[in-house]
Scaffold this active site. Structure first.
Site, PDB file in Angstrom:
ATOM      1  N   CYS A  33     -70.531  38.328 -71.149  1.00 46.27           N
ATOM      2  CA  CYS A  33     -68.792  37.561 -70.576  1.00 46.27           C
ATOM      3  C   CYS A  33     -69.098  36.918 -69.044  1.00 46.27           C
ATOM      4  O   CYS A  33     -68.430  36.710 -68.591  1.00 46.27           O
ATOM      5  CB  CYS A  33     -67.706  37.230 -71.748  1.00 46.27           C
ATOM      6  SG  CYS A  33     -66.846  39.066 -71.606  1.00 46.27           S
ATOM      7  N   GLU A  47     -59.486  37.366 -74.866  1.00 44.31           N
ATOM      8  CA  GLU A  47     -60.450  37.074 -73.564  1.00 44.31           C
ATOM      9  C   GLU A  47     -61.865  36.949 -73.911  1.00 44.31           C
ATOM     10  O   GLU A  47     -62.395  37.480 -75.200  1.00 44.31           O
ATOM     11  CB  GLU A  47     -61.176  38.981 -73.649  1.00 44.31           C
ATOM     12  CG  GLU A  47     -62.212  38.692 -72.662  1.00 44.31           C
ATOM     13  CD  GLU A  47     -61.141  39.413 -70.746  1.00 44.31           C
ATOM     14  OE1 GLU A  47     -62.774  39.705 -69.613  1.00 44.31           O
ATOM     15  OE2 GLU A  47     -60.791  39.224 -70.547  1.00 44.31           O
TER      16      GLU A  47
END
Length: 472
Positions: A263, A229
């Site tokens: 993020c 990720e």
């Protein structure tokens, strides 16, 4: 000899904590012990694993005050630290509730009348988790909990920038003998992460694209799965049919929550020309109302910049934008207050895709706003990125969904922002350079830690094999 690592306090700027990484040889020995203990953990059965995790949860609750204090020292913010702990504890309950159904074995007949099929799954023995500094607790356990329930042993290496939370977690873990043999947290920097990949059977990594590439390459050399990720540059699109008040509030929250250090943050905003002026003026007004969490953690909503190197990146992006013609309407500078680095919510206009602030991950409370004339242009701008983690669209539901289908990203929030931060049922994959591997949301988040096995059973064992020619 392994060198100690000094850890900086993001509020004071002082190096007030020290970690001592394990030498690679000792780390390898520990991994071997954990791999042996995993056999017993798997044999314990799902019910026994659930019980052990629930015991850990209770032990953490008794140390909640120490854990909160450690997270505040790690990150310099309070409310998000409290939210992290709550989310972590609720994730234990959520996964313990979901696991019995998700891990069920199955049996059925097949298209061939005399062959039955039984399906089962076997956990990877040892999972390595390498997690970042922006949500130290949450992102070190988001993969850990489902992996443990799947029957894996797990070794976690948090970021060396925010490692203080590990001590209270380990103290709680030591009270659960069945769990402490198959779960641990190790301290160290990149070298420790590299050594860890050499010892595990599967790796989960959350962090930058640059480091994610190195993790993927190291895992590929060992022929082990890597779930990555990575970064994001999430766009928000605001169409004429949007509820403007809702869109502004949601985008502001999605841009500055945790000081934009996520993020999933909204990092670029595209607004229909007809409402552009009204949108950014109201966004500036609302942004001005948010204060810094200084001099105390209760003083305001915006915490410090956690990683010192990130302050330099944010400053560089702002300078680059201004040099290329951007206009800053609020915020716009990195402030040194009490030794910590701070950035107030910052709104920019006159931006374009030649600027770093529109193309590179900023990871700060920065809101560049750009007008568009057609929906096609908005979609093009949203997709003009190497990233594809998530996005947001604000419009009537029908129109928003039509646009969302055209965006190259794994999760699209409709009439809200960063919903994957609170809603974990929807499976999603990262697009482009935002990641690699199975979804960490939904049922797949647990199943990716299992290898499938099929038992093909001939139900009439008295017959010759179907291919055997018994003619005389």
């Amino acid at each position: 000899m392994t060198k100690p690592i000094e850890v900086r306090n993001p509020r004071t700027g002082k190096f007030d904590y020290v970690i001592i990484p394990q030498p690679p040889k000792l780390l390898a020995q520990q991994c071997n012990r954990m791999r042996r203990a995993q056999v017993r953990w798997q044999q314990l059965g799902l019910e026994g694993r659930i019980d052990a995790l629930q015991q850990w949860k209770q032990a953490i609750l008794s140390r909640r005050e120490q854990l909160t204090e450690a997270l505040v020292n790690d990150t310099g913010r309070l409310s998000i630290s409290v939210l992290e702990i709550d989310s972590f504890l609720s994730s234990i309950d959520r996964w313990c509730g979901l696991a019995p159904e998700l891990l069920q074995e199955s049996a059925r007949n097949t298209a061939i009348p005399f062959i039955a099929l039984q399906q089962t799954s076997v956990p990877y023995p040892l999972v390595g988790v390498i997690s970042p500094w922006n949500f130290p607790l949450l992102l070190s356990t988001i993969d850990t909990i489902p992996a443990l329930l799947a029957g894996c042993a797990v070794i976690v290496k948090p970021s060396e920038i925010a490692p203080r939370f590990v001590a209270p977690l380990l103290a709680a873990l030591n009270a659960i003998p069945k769990l402490r043999d198959v779960l641990t947290f190790i301290e160290g920097a990149g070298e420790t992460g590299e050594a860890l990949i050499e010892c595990v059977d599967l790796v989960c990594f959350t962090g930058s694209v640059a480091t994610g590439r190195k993790v993927a390459e190291a895992a590929a050399k060992r022929f082990i799965p890597a779930f990555l990720e990575l970064g994001g540059k999430d766009p928000a699109i605001v169409l004429e049919s949007a509820n403007l008040e809702l869109a502004i509030s949601a985008i502001l929250w999605g841009s500055v929550v945790n000081t934009g250090q996520s993020c999933l943050s909204i990092e670029r905003i595209y607004v229909a020309e007809s409402i552009f002026e009204k949108f950014y003026h109201q966004l500036v007004t609302k942004a001005y109302r948010l204060g810094l969490a200084y001099p105390t953690v209760e003083s305001g909503e915006i915490g410090p910049i956690i990683a010192e190197k990130q302050a330099a990146i944010i400053s560089d992006h702002l300078l680059d934008a201004v040099e290329k013609g951007a206009v800053i309407h609020c915020g716009g500078v990195i402030e040194d207050l009490g030794g910590g680095w701070w950035c107030r919510p910052t709104v920019l206009t006159q931006v374009n895709h030649t600027m770093k602030v529109m193309t590179e991950e900023t990871f700060g409370p920065i809101m560049p706003v750009m007008p568009f004339s057609t929906v096609e242009e908005a979609v093009y701008l949203a997709n003009d990125s190497i990233y594809g983690l998530s996005a947001a669209v604000f419009a009537s539901e029908t129109e928003a969904l039509a646009v969302a289908h055209q965006i190259d990203a794994g999760a699209i929030s409709i009439n809200d922002a960063a919903l994957t931060a609170i809603m974990h049922e929807g499976e999603k994959n990262a697009f482009k350079f935002s990641g690699l591997g199975g979804s960490r949301m939904g049922a797949a988040a647990l199943k990716r830690f299992m290898r499938k096995k099929a038992f093909l059973i001939k139900t009439n064992a008295t017959n010759d094999p179907w291919w055997f020619d018994n003619r005389e």
